[in-house]
Enzyme design. Structure first.
Site, short mmCIF file in Angstrom:
data_model
loop_
_atom_site.label_atom_id
_atom_site.label_comp_id
_atom_site.label_asym_id
_atom_site.label_seq_id
_atom_site.Cartn_x
_atom_site.Cartn_y
_atom_site.Cartn_z
N ASP A 79 0.86 -1.16 0.00
CA ASP A 79 0.00 0.00 0.00
C ASP A 79 0.91 1.23 0.00
OD1 ASP A 79 -2.36 1.64 0.51
OD2 ASP A 79 -1.61 1.80 2.55
N ASP A 81 -0.17 5.05 0.94
CA ASP A 81 -0.38 6.05 2.00
C ASP A 81 -0.31 5.41 3.39
OD1 ASP A 81 -1.33 8.65 0.49
OD2 ASP A 81 -2.27 6.93 -0.51
#
Length: 280
Positions: A79, A81
């Site tokens: 991922d 953020d």
């Protein structure tokens, strides 16, 4: 059963103290900041004792059956953020509109799994309507920072021949720049619609939500001719759980409780390079 304990900076004394609680058959020092307690007699009571003590000592504790090696894996999927990078890009973009608090509240609820991700993203992006696209440059240049240990982790896995995938519910503006900067193999994210140099408050095409993230990991694995069990998947929010659930190693990094509870590895104190002692 084995237990890997690790921490930041000078933590050898703390590692020795917590390791002693496990009554291991052997100790293998993986570095000055990580030790593997081998052949421990596992029990739920011992696990609770170790986890409480390790947390108080700011150490991460990971239970393993046997020893996994870097060669057991062929892909690292991340991922973006609050995982590969320290910020939530949409929150920082919203700050340029004076709406960070309002957007951050929605972001946090979505990451805890309290809101549908796609619906929450649509709401948040709509608040950005009319913002000059140069705000994206400012966020990247002034606020985006890699998470601790990110570069060391990537260097190690890339040298070992693993492919890398950045799959994000964030935006292609940032993933494309990180792909070039970090020499990543694959990226997939949402595209912000920009017309006449301004954000329209809309996303182009389908939103990259939890299902899309899982499908992206599966697609890349298929392209590589590997099983998802040969992938390490890292995330921090509820929308990462589906892609993490199919991985051979799922890593919750500074994650929400719902993610920590379901991941095979939880890194709360060390950096992203905390996966390396687990593969030694």
């Amino acid at each position: 059963m084995n237990l890997v304990l690790q921490g930041r900076d000078d933590c050898r004394a703390r590692l020795e103290r917590i390791a002693a609680l496990t009554a291991p058959q052997a100790l293998t020092w993986l570095s000055d900041r990580a030790v593997r307690c081998e052949g421990i007699a596992f029990s739920p009571a011992l696990r609770q004792t170790i986890e409480v003590a390790a947390n108080a000592a700011q150490l991460d504790a990971t239970y393993t059956i046997g020893v996994q090696k870097m060669t057991d894996f062929k892909l690292v999927a991340m991922d973006m953020d609050s995982t590969l990078i320290t910020i939530e890009c949409i929150d920082e973009i919203a700050d340029m509109q004076g709406l960070k608090a309002q957007v951050s509240e929605i972001t946090e609820a979505a990451m805890r799994g309290e809101l549908d991700f796609a619906a929450s993203l649509t709401r948040r992006v709509a608040l950005l309507e009319g913002l000059d696209a140069s705000a994206l440059d400012r966020v990247y240049d002034e606020r985006l920072k890699l998470s601790p240990g990110a570069e060391a982790m990537l260097q190690a896995v890339q040298q070992a021949g693993l492919k890398t995938l950045l799959v994000s519910g964030g935006f292609t503006y940032f993933t494309s720049r990180l792909k070039q900067r970090l020499n990543l193999d694959y990226t997939h994210a949402n595209e912000l619609e920009i017309v006449d140099g301004k954000l329209t408050g809309k996303v182009v095409g389908a939103i990259v939500d939890a299902e899309a993230k899982q499908q992206t990991v599966e697609r890349v694995c298929a392209e590589l001719g590997i099983s998802p069990s040969e992938a390490i998947v890292m995330g921090d929010g509820a929308n990462d759980l589906k892609m993490m659930s199919i991985a051979g190693m799922s890593v919750a990094f500074r994650a929400k409780p719902v993610v920590r509870e379901q991941a095979s590895v939880a890194l709360n104190f060390v950096g992203l390079d905390g996966i390396l002692p687990l593969l030694a």
